[in-house]
Design a protein around this motif. Structure first.
Motif, PDB file in Angstrom:
ATOM      1  N   ILE A   3     -15.760  34.067 -39.845  1.00  0.00           N
ATOM      2  CA  ILE A   3     -16.580  33.299 -40.775  1.00  0.00           C
ATOM      3  C   ILE A   3     -17.903  32.887 -40.164  1.00  0.00           C
ATOM      4  O   ILE A   3     -18.652  32.127 -40.759  1.00  0.00           O
ATOM      5  CB  ILE A   3     -15.821  32.033 -41.217  1.00  0.00           C
ATOM      6  N   CYS A   4     -18.182  33.329 -38.923  1.00  0.00           N
ATOM      7  CA  CYS A   4     -19.328  32.777 -38.205  1.00  0.00           C
ATOM      8  C   CYS A   4     -20.635  33.405 -38.641  1.00  0.00           C
ATOM      9  O   CYS A   4     -20.805  34.615 -38.583  1.00  0.00           O
ATOM     10  CB  CYS A   4     -19.140  33.007 -36.713  1.00  0.00           C
ATOM     11  N   GLU A  83     -11.825  32.580 -37.692  1.00  0.00           N
ATOM     12  CA  GLU A  83     -11.520  33.266 -38.942  1.00  0.00           C
ATOM     13  C   GLU A  83     -11.768  32.319 -40.120  1.00  0.00           C
ATOM     14  O   GLU A  83     -12.200  31.176 -39.930  1.00  0.00           O
ATOM     15  CB  GLU A  83     -10.062  33.743 -38.930  1.00  0.00           C
ATOM     16  N   LYS A  84     -11.464  32.768 -41.316  1.00  0.00           N
ATOM     17  CA  LYS A  84     -11.682  31.941 -42.494  1.00  0.00           C
ATOM     18  C   LYS A  84     -10.563  30.922 -42.685  1.00  0.00           C
ATOM     19  O   LYS A  84     -10.686  30.014 -43.503  1.00  0.00           O
ATOM     20  CB  LYS A  84     -11.784  32.824 -43.749  1.00  0.00           C
ATOM     21  N   GLN A  85      -9.473  31.086 -41.953  1.00  0.00           N
ATOM     22  CA  GLN A  85      -8.321  30.213 -42.102  1.00  0.00           C
ATOM     23  C   GLN A  85      -7.869  29.727 -40.735  1.00  0.00           C
ATOM     24  O   GLN A  85      -8.233  30.285 -39.705  1.00  0.00           O
ATOM     25  CB  GLN A  85      -7.174  30.933 -42.819  1.00  0.00           C
ATOM     26  N   LEU A 101     -11.585  24.740 -37.801  1.00  0.00           N
ATOM     27  CA  LEU A 101     -12.401  25.953 -37.869  1.00  0.00           C
ATOM     28  C   LEU A 101     -13.625  25.778 -36.983  1.00  0.00           C
ATOM     29  O   LEU A 101     -14.091  24.663 -36.753  1.00  0.00           O
ATOM     30  CB  LEU A 101     -12.836  26.235 -39.306  1.00  0.00           C
ATOM     31  N   THR A 103     -16.625  26.291 -37.579  1.00  0.00           N
ATOM     32  CA  THR A 103     -17.742  25.663 -38.293  1.00  0.00           C
ATOM     33  C   THR A 103     -17.719  24.147 -38.184  1.00  0.00           C
ATOM     34  O   THR A 103     -18.753  23.493 -38.315  1.00  0.00           O
ATOM     35  CB  THR A 103     -17.718  26.058 -39.790  1.00  0.00           C
ATOM     36  N   CYS A 128     -19.040  36.228 -33.407  1.00  0.00           N
ATOM     37  CA  CYS A 128     -19.175  34.924 -34.051  1.00  0.00           C
ATOM     38  C   CYS A 128     -20.485  34.277 -33.605  1.00  0.00           C
ATOM     39  O   CYS A 128     -20.614  33.811 -32.464  1.00  0.00           O
ATOM     40  CB  CYS A 128     -17.990  34.043 -33.687  1.00  0.00           C
TER      41      CYS A 128
END
Length: 436
Positions: A3-4, A83-85, A101, A103, A128
């Motif tokens: 997700i980065c 990751e997204k999760q 996460l 983020t 990432c």
């Protein structure tokens, strides 16, 4: 897919800390670390903040050992998924659940950022942008950063943070590393503010070296001692075997590894990882009422199934990790104890490490007439402690061992009993537990 994205970065209030000189111990560490002085980011007595990023394809031993050992030292370790999760599918089918996460870590300052290896996990970490920016900032600000296995070559080298430094990595990535650093074959290498290491078999040495950098020699010794670490890193493992019995199975060995809240995560993950490397079919079963368990150092692991389902199957081997609360949960599980008794009565192999031989096997009669070992502080609970000083003890269809620092030897001994010593040594070399 990670997700980065660099665009998601916001300005971070990074703080520069005044350095304090510390020195690595000349004992129990690789020669590359002896007589090296370096700076710590804050007072050694303060709580140190550590980031361990994980991804799909991360090597679980490297991630979990780092997290576990640093938390033993009192570090505030954040496990962040790129990751997204939160849940990631690590190598060898091990499922880990992150605390947060990546983020959510953008505006945080860490005393150490440590990257586990594993492929494709290391490549995902490399790609990432948030993590890359954080590590570059970490290096520029003179704070500690580290990586093991593929990650030094795949991530750190590609980000340019090893330029002019000595570093090491997994043997097959050394050529890639040499284009961006001075590649050396040390099991653990410290240069500047970078610490690098070779693979799963060096992860415990690597993690204790990080503890010493953050907290000093006394704390490193305090952490290392109870883990029952080896003093002869890189040498072949040994086992003590009495009443030799050939362990037999048809086709692929079926192995049950129960886990519970309070299970020692290093022990569980090393057993699962190594036995799956040997191509055994390992079933990880939760004795709790849900698949996700919180292990002794708050690492979150996800089982393959609940014990209620697992007990319906037959196993060539049942092997229990330790951790005192986890072992007590095993001992209190009537279904697991009955399964173990059936296993023993059928003369099929069973084993345990750390607290479990004393807390589970001994009170339920599973050590009757057997030689065994256990965690040093619990050997007085064994009815026959005559072989307890050995790191791994095999007595017929029973195998026992001492603690986190003997877990790889324990797992390799199981591989040896199932597949032969050559297979076990091949895996040991692949993990860089023994010299490649």
């Amino acid at each position: 897919m990670a997700i980065c994205h660099l665009a998601s970065l916001s300005p971070s209030p990074f703080i520069r800390f005044a350095p304090k000189r510390l020195f690595l111990s000349s004992r129990a560490f690789p020669s590359s670390l002896k007589n090296k002085s370096f700076s710590a980011t804050t007072m050694a007595s303060a709580v140190q903040k550590v980031l361990v990023p994980i991804a799909n394809g991360t090597e679980p031993m490297e991630a979990v050992i780092t997290i576990d050992v640093l938390r033993r030292a009192g570090a505030d370790v954040t496990v962040a998924s790129v990751e997204k999760q939160h849940q990631v599918d690590a190598c060898h089918g091990v499922k880990l659940v992150a605390d947060t996460l990546i983020t959510d870590c953008v505006d945080s300052v860490f005393d150490l950022i440590s990257l586990p290896g594993g492929m494709p996990g290391a490549a995902t970490l490399r790609d990432c942008a948030i993590l890359e920016s954080m590590v570059k900032k970490q290096a520029a600000d003179g704070r500690l950063y580290a990586a093991i296995c593929a990650a030094p070559a795949v991530a750190l080298a590609s980000w340019g943070v090893l330029k002019g430094l000595k570093a090491t990595c997994y043997p097959s990535f050394m050529e890639k590393l040499s284009s961006a650093a001075t590649a050396v074959e040390s099991r653990v290498q410290k240069d500047g503010h970078a610490v690098t290491s070779r693979g799963p078999g060096t992860a415990m040495e690597f993690s204790v070296a990080l503890v010493e950098h953050l907290y000093g020699k006394d704390k490193a010794d305090e952490v290392a001692g109870p883990m029952v670490m080896r003093s002869n890193h890189g040498e072949e493992y040994t086992l003590r075997e009495v009443n030799f019995l050939e362990w037999k199975f048809k086709d692929t060995p079926q192995i049950l590894v129960p886990i519970a809240n309070g299970t020692e995560e290093m022990e569980a993950v090393m057993i699962i990882d190594i036995l799956r490397r040997a191509k055994a079919n390992v079933v990880v079963a939760s004795v709790e009422d849900k698949l996700e368990i919180v292990a002794s150092r708050k690492v979150k692991l996800v089982a393959d199934m609940l014990l209620d389902e697992a007990v319906k199957l037959s196993y060539d081997l049942i092997v229990l990790p330790g951790g005192l609360p986890g072992a007590q949960a095993f001992s209190n599980s009537e279904k697991l104890v009955n399964l173990l008794k059936t296993q023993k009565e059928a003369n099929r192999p069973y084993g345990a490490i750390c607290a479990s031989p004393a807390i589970v096997f001994e009170p339920h009669g599973l050590l009757k007439g057997k030689k065994a070992t256990a965690y040093p502080a619990m050997c007085n609970k064994l009815s026959d402690p005559s072989e307890a000083e050995n790191r791994v003890v095999v007595d017929g269809n029973l195998i026992t061992s001492r603690g986190p620092g003997t877990s790889i030897e324990f797992s390799l001994a199981i591989v040896e009993k199932l597949f032969g010593r050559q297979k076990a040594l091949e895996i040991a070399r692949t993990m860089v537990f023994t010299k490649p």
